[in-house]
Design a protein around this motif. Structure first.
Motif, PDB file in Angstrom:
ATOM      1  N   SER A  13     -41.119 -16.148  43.776  1.00  0.00           N
ATOM      2  CA  SER A  13     -42.194 -15.942  42.806  1.00  0.00           C
ATOM      3  C   SER A  13     -43.274 -15.045  43.386  1.00  0.00           C
ATOM      4  CB  SER A  13     -42.795 -17.285  42.385  1.00  0.00           C
ATOM      5  OG  SER A  13     -43.572 -17.844  43.425  1.00  0.00           O
ATOM      6  N   MET A  17     -44.514 -11.325  42.185  1.00  0.00           N
ATOM      7  CA  MET A  17     -45.868 -11.381  41.629  1.00  0.00           C
ATOM      8  C   MET A  17     -46.402 -10.005  41.247  1.00  0.00           C
ATOM      9  SD  MET A  17     -47.909 -13.890  40.985  1.00  0.00           S
ATOM     10  CE  MET A  17     -47.314 -15.084  42.177  1.00  0.00           C
ATOM     11  N   TYR A  22     -48.319 -10.915  36.772  1.00  0.00           N
ATOM     12  CA  TYR A  22     -49.568 -10.566  36.108  1.00  0.00           C
ATOM     13  C   TYR A  22     -49.341  -9.985  34.730  1.00  0.00           C
ATOM     14  CZ  TYR A  22     -51.344 -11.416  40.694  1.00  0.00           C
ATOM     15  OH  TYR A  22     -51.643 -12.005  41.881  1.00  0.00           O
ATOM     16  N   PRO A  25     -50.166 -12.976  30.019  1.00  0.00           N
ATOM     17  CA  PRO A  25     -51.540 -13.348  29.784  1.00  0.00           C
ATOM     18  C   PRO A  25     -51.793 -14.836  29.988  1.00  0.00           C
ATOM     19  CG  PRO A  25     -50.418 -12.946  27.709  1.00  0.00           C
ATOM     20  CD  PRO A  25     -49.480 -12.555  28.801  1.00  0.00           C
ATOM     21  N   SER A  26     -50.763 -15.634  30.004  1.00  0.00           N
ATOM     22  CA  SER A  26     -50.926 -17.058  30.260  1.00  0.00           C
ATOM     23  C   SER A  26     -49.640 -17.531  30.899  1.00  0.00           C
ATOM     24  CB  SER A  26     -51.200 -17.823  28.966  1.00  0.00           C
ATOM     25  OG  SER A  26     -50.033 -17.844  28.183  1.00  0.00           O
ATOM     26  N   GLY A  27     -49.515 -18.839  31.037  1.00  0.00           N
ATOM     27  CA  GLY A  27     -48.303 -19.376  31.612  1.00  0.00           C
ATOM     28  C   GLY A  27     -47.104 -19.218  30.697  1.00  0.00           C
ATOM     29  N   ARG A  42     -55.904  -9.062  35.372  1.00  0.00           N
ATOM     30  CA  ARG A  42     -55.883 -10.414  34.820  1.00  0.00           C
ATOM     31  C   ARG A  42     -57.296 -11.010  34.776  1.00  0.00           C
ATOM     32  NH1 ARG A  42     -51.194 -13.433  34.195  1.00  0.00           N
ATOM     33  NH2 ARG A  42     -51.634 -15.473  33.325  1.00  0.00           N
ATOM     34  N   ALA A  43     -58.113 -10.684  35.793  1.00  0.00           N
ATOM     35  CA  ALA A  43     -59.499 -11.159  35.770  1.00  0.00           C
ATOM     36  C   ALA A  43     -60.248 -10.592  34.565  1.00  0.00           C
ATOM     37  CB  ALA A  43     -60.199 -10.778  37.074  1.00  0.00           C
ATOM     38  N   TYR A  45     -58.927  -9.729  31.818  1.00  0.00           N
ATOM     39  CA  TYR A  45     -58.390 -10.426  30.645  1.00  0.00           C
ATOM     40  C   TYR A  45     -59.079 -11.777  30.460  1.00  0.00           C
ATOM     41  CZ  TYR A  45     -55.048 -12.875  27.672  1.00  0.00           C
ATOM     42  OH  TYR A  45     -54.481 -13.609  26.664  1.00  0.00           O
ATOM     43  N   ILE A  46     -59.219 -12.519  31.550  1.00  0.00           N
ATOM     44  CA  ILE A  46     -59.880 -13.824  31.470  1.00  0.00           C
ATOM     45  C   ILE A  46     -61.326 -13.650  31.007  1.00  0.00           C
ATOM     46  CG2 ILE A  46     -60.640 -15.829  32.830  1.00  0.00           C
ATOM     47  CD1 ILE A  46     -58.248 -15.172  34.747  1.00  0.00           C
ATOM     48  N   LYS A  49     -61.514 -12.995  27.326  1.00  0.00           N
ATOM     49  CA  LYS A  49     -61.022 -14.037  26.416  1.00  0.00           C
ATOM     50  C   LYS A  49     -61.912 -15.277  26.371  1.00  0.00           C
ATOM     51  CE  LYS A  49     -57.487 -14.348  24.494  1.00  0.00           C
ATOM     52  NZ  LYS A  49     -57.105 -14.073  23.093  1.00  0.00           N
TER      53      LYS A  49
END
Lengths: 101, 381
Positions: A13, A17, A22, A25-27, A42-43, A45-46, A49
């Motif tokens: 994994s 990575m 990445y 957008p979520s799990g 990704r930061a 994106y967080i 959101k």
């Protein structure tokens, strides 16, 4: 026996990575709006959101919880469990008058 | 719900959906010092284990669109006489013969290991397990903004199994036992922004359940952004663990300032082979670290129980860059284990400043240093 991902799975994994993780957008396996290879995307994106919740533009002064304008006590009815959270009610438990100090 | 200026005494406050508890400037909400006022017990977590216990001081269960806002003060009134002595430490007011949490804490942890149903893990009076201060549990769309928190019994802001949580502009000043500033636990999509922490334990500590109970629930903390924060006193500035049995991933830290002689560690990862779980995809950049009492970066597989218990944690894919440090005892304290290595640490453009003790690097694979300096010279390991 411990029920965890194996080290092989974990290392796989990590190896993936930079290429794929990445991209999510979520799990979930949802389609990705994020470019691969830049973890800080990704930061962003967080940051984009997670916003303040929408709250109604109404306000109540806690003193309005008192049973009358002259009565000092009001209450927060305490719940009997997690499925019954407290609701304000006009009963005498907690003072709604300022306390000294 | 507006709390006007003044000092107001209350018991636990339970928020329902679409409610903003707004504490205006010059308002102080004082929470009762009588533990019995926090009963009946509610579903909560104590150190990562689910149970029924005293209500958190502000609690919400399965609610959405909730907020605690304003520039006023929430005062839990915990001190050396109330709540804190239950930790059982003399420095927090406990005296021989006084009640303490030890027996109930051990019983709770044993119940969790034995798989006792949560409904049967009922504590409260006689247990002496302190509640968190603000705890949204299974909530969505949570805002905690602007307030100041003082006098906390236990962890201060503790979203559990929650999603879309924004903690912004909050000041935490509470130096009691286990007084972590913010503990996102098994939660996702969390932003902690522009907050100031001056705490008795970790400033921010990301959690995901403890040991068997954490594996039973098995929900990681993920997609967490920490930015623009100031950390003063604390055990760790940004910490993951030790209750991380459900794992933690995709944690981002940027533009933070940390400095205090009483800040033990800047970036702290604490775990062991009872916790298990994983930490992956941790990224930090643009940190200004003035003074740290211990290590700047600390990854410790020997926390509490240590290795050899069957659930080796998996820690890797940690990237830290663009960090300036004033002084610290040690730059790196990276302690993996012979049977469980730390994997994948990349440090880039870091000046660890002046340090007085040598680094500890044990059982670390793939440690990459790029333009890293310590005591004025390039760091080579």
């Amino acid at each position: 026996m411990p029920s965890q991902p194996s080290r092989r799975t974990f290392l796989r994994s990590i190896g993936a990575m930079g290429l794929a993780a990445y991209a999510l957008p979520s799990g979930s396996a949802a389609a990705s709006p994020l470019p691969p290879g830049n973890p800080w995307a990704r930061a962003e994106y967080i940051s984009g959101k997670v916003r303040s919740p929408h709250l109604l533009d109404r306000s109540y002064d806690i003193r309005q919880l008192a049973p009358s304008a002259t009565a000092s006590p009001t209450a927060l009815k305490r719940s009997s469990g997690p499925s019954r959270p407290a609701t304000p009610q006009a009963a005498a438990t907690w003072s709604c008058q300022p306390v000294g100090g | 719900m507006v709390v006007p200026a003044g000092r107001w005494l209350t018991g636990p406050i339970h928020l329902l959906s679409n409610v903003d508890l707004h504490v205006t400037a010059d308002a102080v909400v004082l929470f009762s010092r009588r533990p019995a006022d926090y009963l009946p017990a509610v579903l909560t977590r104590f150190e990562g284990v689910e149970l029924y216990n005293y209500s958190p001081l502000i609690y919400a269960y399965e609610q959405e669109n909730i907020a605690v806002t304003g520039s006023g003060v929430l005062d839990g009134q915990a001190d050396m006489e109330t709540w804190w002595p239950w930790c059982g430490a003399a420095k927090f007011g406990w005296k021989p013969g006084d009640p303490r949490q030890t027996e109930a804490r051990n019983a709770l942890f044993a119940q969790a290991e034995q798989g006792v149903p949560v409904e049967q893990r009922v504590f409260g009076d006689g247990g002496y397990l302190r509640p968190s201060f603000v705890e949204p549990y299974r909530c969505r769309n949570v805002l905690i903004e602007g307030i100041t928190i003082v006098g906390s019994p236990m962890w201060e802001m503790h979203p559990v199994l929650s999603e879309n949580v924004l903690v912004q502009g909050v000041t935490v000043s509470s130096h009691g036992p286990n007084n972590d500033g913010c503990n996102p636990e098994s939660s996702r999509m969390v932003v902690i922004r522009d907050c100031t922490f001056d705490t008795g334990d970790d400033c921010i500590a990301i959690k995901s359940g403890r040991n068997a109970d954490g594996r039973r629930v098995n929900v990681p903390s993920e997609d967490i952004l920490i930015e623009g924060c100031t950390m003063r006193d604390g055990h760790g500035g940004v910490t993951i663990g030790s209750e991380m049995s459900g794992g933690a991933r995709n944690v981002f830290v940027r533009d933070c300032e940390m400095s205090s002689p009483n800040l033990n560690i800047a970036l702290r990862f604490k775990t062991n082979s009872v916790r298990g779980g994983f930490i992956e995809a941790f990224h930090a950049r643009d940190l200004t670290i003035g003074e740290v009492g211990g290590s700047v970066i600390d990854i410790n597989f020997f926390y509490e129980e240590g290795p050899g218990h069957g659930f080796d944690p998996m820690v890797g894919d940690i990237d830290v860059r663009n960090v300036i440090v004033g002084n610290a005892t040690r730059a790196l304290n990276l302690r993996g284990h012979a049977d469980d290595h730390i994997r994948g640490i990349t440090l880039t453009d870091i000046d660890f400043g002046a340090t007085s003790q040598p680094n500890v690097v044990e059982y670390v694979d793939d440690l990459v240093l790029k333009n890293v300096r310590q005591n004025g010279v390039e760091l080579v390991i």
